[in-house]
Every structure is written in C-alpha cells, then in structure tokens.
Design a protein around this motif. Sequence first.
Motif, PDB file in Angstrom:
ATOM      1  N   UNK A   1     -12.515  10.009 -27.757  1.00 52.16           N
ATOM      2  CA  UNK A   1     -13.731   9.862 -26.732  1.00 52.16           C
ATOM      3  C   UNK A   1     -13.777   8.694 -26.080  1.00 52.16           C
ATOM      4  N   UNK A   2     -12.767   7.844 -26.326  1.00 50.21           N
ATOM      5  CA  UNK A   2     -12.774   6.431 -25.465  1.00 50.21           C
ATOM      6  C   UNK A   2     -11.349   6.367 -24.814  1.00 50.21           C
ATOM      7  N   UNK A   3     -10.652   7.305 -25.045  1.00 47.52           N
ATOM      8  CA  UNK A   3      -9.152   7.346 -24.341  1.00 47.52           C
ATOM      9  C   UNK A   3      -9.600   7.491 -22.844  1.00 47.52           C
ATOM     10  N   UNK A   4      -8.862   6.564 -22.096  1.00 43.54           N
ATOM     11  CA  UNK A   4      -8.695   6.591 -20.508  1.00 43.54           C
ATOM     12  C   UNK A   4      -8.751   7.649 -20.077  1.00 43.54           C
ATOM     13  N   UNK A   5      -7.907   9.004 -20.409  1.00 44.62           N
ATOM     14  CA  UNK A   5      -7.672  10.081 -19.767  1.00 44.62           C
ATOM     15  C   UNK A   5      -8.297  11.198 -20.689  1.00 44.62           C
ATOM     16  N   UNK A   6      -9.563  10.875 -21.297  1.00 47.79           N
ATOM     17  CA  UNK A   6     -10.407  11.768 -22.096  1.00 47.79           C
ATOM     18  C   UNK A   6     -11.037  12.816 -21.181  1.00 47.79           C
ATOM     19  N   UNK A   7     -11.231  13.894 -21.472  1.00 42.12           N
ATOM     20  CA  UNK A   7     -11.877  15.083 -20.857  1.00 42.12           C
ATOM     21  C   UNK A   7     -13.413  15.088 -21.479  1.00 42.12           C
ATOM     22  N   UNK A   8     -14.417  16.039 -20.656  1.00 38.82           N
ATOM     23  CA  UNK A   8     -15.533  16.060 -20.899  1.00 38.82           C
ATOM     24  C   UNK A   8     -15.764  16.275 -22.603  1.00 38.82           C
ATOM     25  N   UNK A   9     -15.024  17.244 -23.172  1.00 38.58           N
ATOM     26  CA  UNK A   9     -15.237  17.702 -24.766  1.00 38.58           C
ATOM     27  C   UNK A   9     -14.895  16.524 -25.563  1.00 38.58           C
ATOM     28  N   UNK A  10     -13.960  15.786 -25.270  1.00 41.47           N
ATOM     29  CA  UNK A  10     -13.751  14.537 -26.090  1.00 41.47           C
ATOM     30  C   UNK A  10     -14.970  13.615 -25.964  1.00 41.47           C
ATOM     31  N   UNK A  11     -15.227  13.127 -24.767  1.00 46.52           N
ATOM     32  CA  UNK A  11     -16.342  12.124 -24.444  1.00 46.52           C
ATOM     33  C   UNK A  11     -17.653  12.654 -25.102  1.00 46.52           C
ATOM     34  N   UNK A  12     -18.048  13.940 -24.756  1.00 48.98           N
ATOM     35  CA  UNK A  12     -19.384  14.397 -25.206  1.00 48.98           C
ATOM     36  C   UNK A  12     -19.458  14.523 -26.724  1.00 48.98           C
ATOM     37  N   UNK A  13     -18.258  15.043 -27.456  1.00 51.32           N
ATOM     38  CA  UNK A  13     -18.201  15.155 -28.781  1.00 51.32           C
ATOM     39  C   UNK A  13     -18.510  13.658 -29.593  1.00 51.32           C
ATOM     40  N   UNK A  14     -17.858  12.443 -28.774  1.00 57.26           N
ATOM     41  CA  UNK A  14     -18.118  11.211 -29.388  1.00 57.26           C
ATOM     42  C   UNK A  14     -19.505  10.816 -29.107  1.00 57.26           C
ATOM     43  N   UNK A  15     -20.051  10.953 -28.095  1.00 54.03           N
ATOM     44  CA  UNK A  15     -21.584  10.834 -27.769  1.00 54.03           C
ATOM     45  C   UNK A  15     -22.487  11.488 -28.748  1.00 54.03           C
ATOM     46  N   UNK A  16     -22.381  12.982 -28.902  1.00 58.96           N
ATOM     47  CA  UNK A  16     -23.104  13.628 -29.731  1.00 58.96           C
ATOM     48  C   UNK A  16     -23.113  13.167 -31.223  1.00 58.96           C
ATOM     49  N   UNK A  17     -22.021  12.602 -31.618  1.00 65.29           N
ATOM     50  CA  UNK A  17     -21.693  11.938 -33.291  1.00 65.29           C
ATOM     51  C   UNK A  17     -22.620  10.873 -33.118  1.00 65.29           C
ATOM     52  N   UNK A  18     -22.621   9.894 -32.205  1.00 64.31           N
ATOM     53  CA  UNK A  18     -23.100   8.438 -32.233  1.00 64.31           C
ATOM     54  C   UNK A  18     -24.634   9.008 -32.458  1.00 64.31           C
ATOM     55  N   UNK A  19     -25.012   9.879 -31.342  1.00 67.86           N
ATOM     56  CA  UNK A  19     -26.338  10.012 -31.423  1.00 67.86           C
ATOM     57  C   UNK A  19     -27.118  10.994 -32.555  1.00 67.86           C
ATOM     58  N   UNK A  20     -26.425  11.797 -32.909  1.00 67.42           N
ATOM     59  CA  UNK A  20     -26.934  12.798 -34.086  1.00 67.42           C
ATOM     60  C   UNK A  20     -26.672  12.278 -35.383  1.00 67.42           C
ATOM     61  N   UNK A  21     -25.450  11.471 -35.700  1.00 63.80           N
ATOM     62  CA  UNK A  21     -25.027  11.329 -37.133  1.00 63.80           C
ATOM     63  C   UNK A  21     -25.176   9.664 -37.266  1.00 63.80           C
ATOM     64  N   UNK A  22     -24.861   9.172 -36.354  1.00 60.76           N
ATOM     65  CA  UNK A  22     -25.060   7.564 -36.382  1.00 60.76           C
ATOM     66  C   UNK A  22     -26.513   7.166 -36.020  1.00 60.76           C
TER      67      UNK A  22
END
Length: 387
Positions: free
Chosen positions: A96-117
């Motif tokens: 999710x923090x990879x410089x070349x990350x696409x939408x799915x990778x970034x959104x999945x990381x955000x979703x985990x931070x919001x819903x689970x963390x």
Amino acid sequence: MVSTHAREAANLLNMHMYAQAAETLRKGLKADPKDLHCLLGLSRTLLAMGEKAEAETTLRKLVELAPDLANARSMLALLRAQAGDATGAQELEALGTWEEAGYTEVYNWASFLLEYRKDAERAQPVLERAARIDPDSPYVFFDLGRIALARADYGAAVVNFTKAAKLQSSEPMPLVMLSRAHAARGEVAIALDMAQQAQALAPKLPIVLEDLYKLNMLAGSPQTAVRMATELRMLDGKNPNYAYMHAVALLSLGQLNEARSILETVVQQAPEATDAWRALAHVHDVLEDEAGARRALEQALKIAPTEIGPANDMATLLFQKDGHAQARALLEPVLKAHPEDPVTHLNYAIAVMKSDKSTALSHARKAAASSDQGIREQAERLVQKLS
C-alpha cells in the motif's frame, strides 16, 4: 487477452449479480484453470459475497501463477491481516505504501487501517492517495465522508458523501450517510430529501426507514413517522425498539391509549428497556395516573439507578408532592456518575433550595452554563431567585 467468461462475469458484477458471475467464472476456469482474469474476477466476486475462505484459496492459486500481480497479493495480504496474521499486515502495508502501488493496493491498506486498526488519522491520507489514483471510486469518498462525520466536520462529510452518491447512484448507503451529514448540520429538510431518495432505491431497507422515522419526528411530522414505524414492525415484528418508536410517534399525536398498549407490550418483551419504562411513565403522568407513573419509573431506576433520565423524571414527580429530600437522595449518585449534566444540576438545586441555599445556588449556576436554552433559562431564573 481477456476471456469471454471474464468479460461476461464483469458485466454481471456491474449489475451486482454475484452468484451468476461466480458461476460464469467457474465455467471459465473449468475451460482454462490458469485464466488469470477469471481467477482475479472470482476472487473479487467471492469477497463481495462474503466467501472469504474460498476467496483466499482462489487468491493463493492466482499468486502462485502470477507472483508479480500486486493487486492479487494485496487482496490475499488483506485477508491474512484481517485474520490476525502480522506478516499479512506487513505485506499489506508494504504494497500500500509502495511508490508504484495501484488503487487496489492503496485502498486495501487504507481500509485495513480504518476498519481493523481504527486509525482514521493514518487512513485519511492513504484514502486521499487512492482518490488521486482513481477519482471515480465511490468507496474512497464514502470512507472519507465517514471519517469527516466522526470528526464532526460536517461540511467535508457532505462533500465526500455527495461524490460517493453521484459515483454510486444505484446504492442507498451513500445517500443515507449524506442525509445524516445534512441532519448533523441542522438541515432537516435536505436530510429528509436525501433519505427519501435512498428509500426510492431500497424501499424496505431498515436503516433507511429508521432514519426517515427520526427525521420526520425532528421535522414535526409524527404521522409520517408512525407510518415508518409501522413498516419497520411489519419487517420485524419481534423488534421491541420498533414498537417503542411506534409508541413515541403515537404519543406525539396524543394517541395515549394506543401508545400505552404498545409500551406495555414492549416492557414485557424487553424489561431492561429504560426508555420504554420512561415513556410509559410519561403516558401515565399525562393520564393523571400518578401511581402508574411512579411504578414505571421505579422499574427504570431498578435497571439504571445512576442513569440521567429515570432519576430526573422521578425527581420531577417527587417535587409535585414536596418530596425534595427523596429527590436529593435519588440525584446524588447520578451527579457523581454524571458531574457535568445540567439537568441533574438543575433538579438537584431545586431539591436542596429549601434546606441548603448556597449549595442550591452553586448547582443552579452550573446548570445555567447549559447549551440547552430551556434548561439555561430555568437555571438563570433560579439563580436570580436564590441570589
């Protein structure tokens, strides 16, 4: 090249026909077990259906065939992280923090931070990055709206939920949340309009009917609120809260006997429901049945002796019979539990004004700091009297 099965399934997914999409994708995989598009599509379809175990199995096959497929690795990492796998969370963050990350990778990381963390502060900039990658994603704006609403930033909430509603015009939930954001800003008429638009999309969705009930009560339309409560009770006749809502709306219309009958049923079904006992006490009080009102409040106090509502309701009854000493004893533990509550300070001041004028004045001054105009005005009159 995208296979025919994968293309057909994509169209079915757009129409939310998940079972049919899954069947089509399985046919595609039967024809070609290494069809990456079908594997990816089936993974997403299974996740949408809540079939996490099969989705994980499918994703593992996909990652094994295409280890460089970042979005598939991210989806698999998200499932592992949700299950408590620390290495899954680490991979999810790395992707999710990879410089070349696409939408799915970034959104999945955000979703985990919001819903689970439950870490909205870290999730927000990640969601904003996802929005820059895919400005047509309704999910990003929906989540940004939720964060803004939780922070009482109602303007930002309205902006984000409006975007989500436009991008997902066939879904009721963005409109539901947009309605709530407008309601929080005191814009009841606009909130009602948004909720009605949500109802047009989902006529029997309980959350929509519940919001319409509340908004109609706020707008001074209890007759419409009665209709919403009736529909909710038809959907779930065993839900005591829906019956309670129905009774409250009937009370607003002055239909006391009907309200009393429903509330008596509610307290039998849910004897711990203090709000229902309080409403029943109010009905008895209006019907000039002091004994009935007292019995109902005694039940509420047994359940919640330090809750603000029941104790203050009982204090008001006691004042009518010069029971100031009883009211004082009743309110003391409530004040200890809720030292900032202005209603309790006001009633405590009334309870002690004859026996301890200086204490009464102190509590009346605290009540006079209330943001509620009615409480503030009563407290200011009492301060003036005691001074």
